[in-house]
Design a protein around this motif. Sequence first.
Motif, mmCIF file in Angstrom:
data_model
loop_
_atom_site.group_PDB
_atom_site.id
_atom_site.type_symbol
_atom_site.label_atom_id
_atom_site.label_comp_id
_atom_site.label_asym_id
_atom_site.label_seq_id
_atom_site.Cartn_x
_atom_site.Cartn_y
_atom_site.Cartn_z
ATOM 1 N N LEU A 61 0.833 -1.208 0.000
ATOM 2 C CA LEU A 61 0.000 0.000 0.000
ATOM 3 C C LEU A 61 0.868 1.258 0.000
ATOM 4 O O LEU A 61 0.518 2.262 -0.628
ATOM 5 C CB LEU A 61 -0.946 0.005 1.201
ATOM 6 N N ILE A 62 1.998 1.194 0.684
ATOM 7 C CA ILE A 62 2.899 2.350 0.691
ATOM 8 C C ILE A 62 3.506 2.558 -0.688
ATOM 9 O O ILE A 62 3.653 3.700 -1.143
ATOM 10 C CB ILE A 62 3.959 2.199 1.791
ATOM 11 N N TYR A 63 3.806 1.480 -1.389
ATOM 12 C CA TYR A 63 4.277 1.651 -2.774
ATOM 13 C C TYR A 63 3.147 2.144 -3.677
ATOM 14 O O TYR A 63 3.392 2.877 -4.633
ATOM 15 C CB TYR A 63 4.921 0.378 -3.304
ATOM 16 N N ASN A 64 1.896 1.795 -3.358
ATOM 17 C CA ASN A 64 0.768 2.380 -4.096
ATOM 18 C C ASN A 64 0.680 3.873 -3.807
ATOM 19 O O ASN A 64 0.391 4.672 -4.706
ATOM 20 C CB ASN A 64 -0.551 1.710 -3.710
ATOM 21 N N LEU A 65 0.913 4.255 -2.562
ATOM 22 C CA LEU A 65 0.960 5.663 -2.185
ATOM 23 C C LEU A 65 2.072 6.363 -2.956
ATOM 24 O O LEU A 65 1.890 7.468 -3.474
ATOM 25 C CB LEU A 65 1.191 5.772 -0.676
ATOM 26 N N ASN A 66 3.198 5.700 -3.075
ATOM 27 C CA ASN A 66 4.365 6.223 -3.795
ATOM 28 C C ASN A 66 3.998 6.621 -5.223
ATOM 29 O O ASN A 66 4.272 7.733 -5.657
ATOM 30 C CB ASN A 66 5.467 5.143 -3.796
ATOM 31 N N GLY A 67 3.371 5.721 -5.948
ATOM 32 C CA GLY A 67 3.092 5.957 -7.361
ATOM 33 C C GLY A 67 1.845 6.782 -7.642
ATOM 34 O O GLY A 67 1.554 7.088 -8.798
ATOM 35 N N SER A 68 1.121 7.152 -6.596
ATOM 36 C CA SER A 68 -0.170 7.818 -6.784
ATOM 37 C C SER A 68 -0.076 9.304 -7.104
ATOM 38 O O SER A 68 -1.082 9.926 -7.404
ATOM 39 C CB SER A 68 -1.044 7.627 -5.545
ATOM 40 N N VAL A 69 1.100 9.894 -7.035
ATOM 41 C CA VAL A 69 1.254 11.301 -7.402
ATOM 42 C C VAL A 69 1.659 11.407 -8.867
ATOM 43 O O VAL A 69 1.064 12.138 -9.642
ATOM 44 C CB VAL A 69 2.274 12.023 -6.487
ATOM 45 N N ARG A 70 2.655 10.646 -9.273
ATOM 46 C CA ARG A 70 3.146 10.693 -10.647
ATOM 47 C C ARG A 70 2.297 9.820 -11.578
ATOM 48 O O ARG A 70 2.084 10.156 -12.731
ATOM 49 C CB ARG A 70 4.592 10.210 -10.709
ATOM 50 N N GLY A 71 1.844 8.703 -11.062
ATOM 51 C CA GLY A 71 1.150 7.728 -11.895
ATOM 52 C C GLY A 71 -0.325 7.623 -11.577
ATOM 53 O O GLY A 71 -0.962 8.565 -11.109
ATOM 54 N N LYS A 72 -0.846 6.437 -11.814
ATOM 55 C CA LYS A 72 -2.265 6.169 -11.592
ATOM 56 C C LYS A 72 -2.564 6.090 -10.091
ATOM 57 O O LYS A 72 -1.784 5.544 -9.320
ATOM 58 C CB LYS A 72 -2.598 4.839 -12.280
ATOM 59 N N HIS A 73 -3.698 6.622 -9.699
ATOM 60 C CA HIS A 73 -4.110 6.628 -8.293
ATOM 61 C C HIS A 73 -4.220 5.199 -7.759
ATOM 62 O O HIS A 73 -4.812 4.338 -8.396
ATOM 63 C CB HIS A 73 -5.457 7.361 -8.169
ATOM 64 N N GLY A 74 -3.654 4.960 -6.559
ATOM 65 C CA GLY A 74 -3.635 3.606 -6.022
ATOM 66 C C GLY A 74 -4.027 3.466 -4.562
ATOM 67 O O GLY A 74 -3.863 2.397 -3.982
ATOM 68 N N ILE A 75 -4.503 4.534 -3.941
ATOM 69 C CA ILE A 75 -4.976 4.460 -2.551
ATOM 70 C C ILE A 75 -6.464 4.778 -2.566
ATOM 71 O O ILE A 75 -6.879 5.814 -3.082
ATOM 72 C CB ILE A 75 -4.221 5.450 -1.639
ATOM 73 N N PHE A 76 -7.238 3.895 -1.984
ATOM 74 C CA PHE A 76 -8.693 4.008 -2.074
ATOM 75 C C PHE A 76 -9.320 4.048 -0.687
ATOM 76 O O PHE A 76 -8.670 3.746 0.317
ATOM 77 C CB PHE A 76 -9.246 2.831 -2.888
ATOM 78 N N GLU A 77 -10.574 4.411 -0.649
ATOM 79 C CA GLU A 77 -11.302 4.529 0.613
ATOM 80 C C GLU A 77 -11.210 3.245 1.436
ATOM 81 O O GLU A 77 -11.050 3.298 2.657
ATOM 82 C CB GLU A 77 -12.765 4.889 0.343
ATOM 83 N N GLU A 78 -11.286 2.088 0.787
ATOM 84 C CA GLU A 78 -11.206 0.834 1.542
ATOM 85 C C GLU A 78 -9.838 0.641 2.195
ATOM 86 O O GLU A 78 -9.734 0.013 3.251
ATOM 87 C CB GLU A 78 -11.574 -0.389 0.684
ATOM 88 N N ASN A 79 -8.772 1.209 1.607
ATOM 89 C CA ASN A 79 -7.444 1.148 2.225
ATOM 90 C C ASN A 79 -7.407 2.006 3.492
ATOM 91 O O ASN A 79 -6.849 1.596 4.513
ATOM 92 C CB ASN A 79 -6.359 1.622 1.258
ATOM 93 N N ILE A 80 -7.997 3.183 3.411
ATOM 94 C CA ILE A 80 -8.047 4.078 4.574
ATOM 95 C C ILE A 80 -8.879 3.432 5.682
ATOM 96 O O ILE A 80 -8.461 3.424 6.852
ATOM 97 C CB ILE A 80 -8.624 5.454 4.181
ATOM 98 N N GLU A 81 -10.015 2.866 5.321
ATOM 99 C CA GLU A 81 -10.880 2.241 6.323
ATOM 100 C C GLU A 81 -10.203 1.036 6.956
ATOM 101 O O GLU A 81 -10.315 0.824 8.170
ATOM 102 C CB GLU A 81 -12.238 1.873 5.713
ATOM 103 N N TRP A 82 -9.496 0.224 6.173
ATOM 104 C CA TRP A 82 -8.757 -0.917 6.722
ATOM 105 C C TRP A 82 -7.730 -0.429 7.737
ATOM 106 O O TRP A 82 -7.628 -0.961 8.848
ATOM 107 C CB TRP A 82 -8.066 -1.714 5.609
ATOM 108 N N LEU A 83 -6.976 0.607 7.370
ATOM 109 C CA LEU A 83 -5.937 1.119 8.262
ATOM 110 C C LEU A 83 -6.544 1.708 9.537
ATOM 111 O O LEU A 83 -6.013 1.504 10.637
ATOM 112 C CB LEU A 83 -5.077 2.147 7.532
ATOM 113 N N LYS A 84 -7.655 2.392 9.419
ATOM 114 C CA LYS A 84 -8.338 2.918 10.605
ATOM 115 C C LYS A 84 -8.801 1.785 11.515
ATOM 116 O O LYS A 84 -8.710 1.875 12.746
ATOM 117 C CB LYS A 84 -9.539 3.772 10.211
#
Length: 175
Positions: A61-84
């Motif tokens: 998920l952190i690597y998805n966070l990494n690529g989400s600024v330059r590339g395709k979005h990779g952090i989603f609401e379900e990721n935030i809810e899981w982490l919470k």
Amino acid sequence: MRRKKPDDLREWCYPFIFETRLTCDYEILTDELCCHIGVVLSMLPEEFTDIREDLEQLQPLIYNLNGSVRGKHGIFEENIEWLKTRYTHYQQASEGRVTGFVLPRGPAPVPQLHLCRCTGKKIVRMLVRLEEAGIKFDEALPRFANVLANFFFVLTVAIKHRLEVAEVPYISINY
């Protein structure tokens, strides 16, 4: 003078390393955080299977966070809810142990998790700077990054609780 891609690829550690935009710095910070988690995993007591599973799920998920600024979005609401949810799990398991500031110390991997927490904060700050520079990204990124930094703190408390290590309070003379 602007640097350019060298002819010898051994002299080139990352495709965007010579950029002057903050995007590269953000990617390096998220990579650093993923590496810190690898260190934590190598030090984590075997019996902490829930924490191990969570950190193993968090690294991609952190690597998805990494690529989400330059590339395709990779952090989603379900990721935030899981982490919470995982944050709440560890917070409830060590309820009442921390009522104020504590010093960032303890047995391994507690100090390493505090470094994860600090790097998480740096990522949030870098997202602020990217936004200030006009870079567009999904609002899920700073939300996830903020929960991430808080998650690492609550993990330090949970681990010290399981190991029966006392928190060392810090009483500020400044606030």
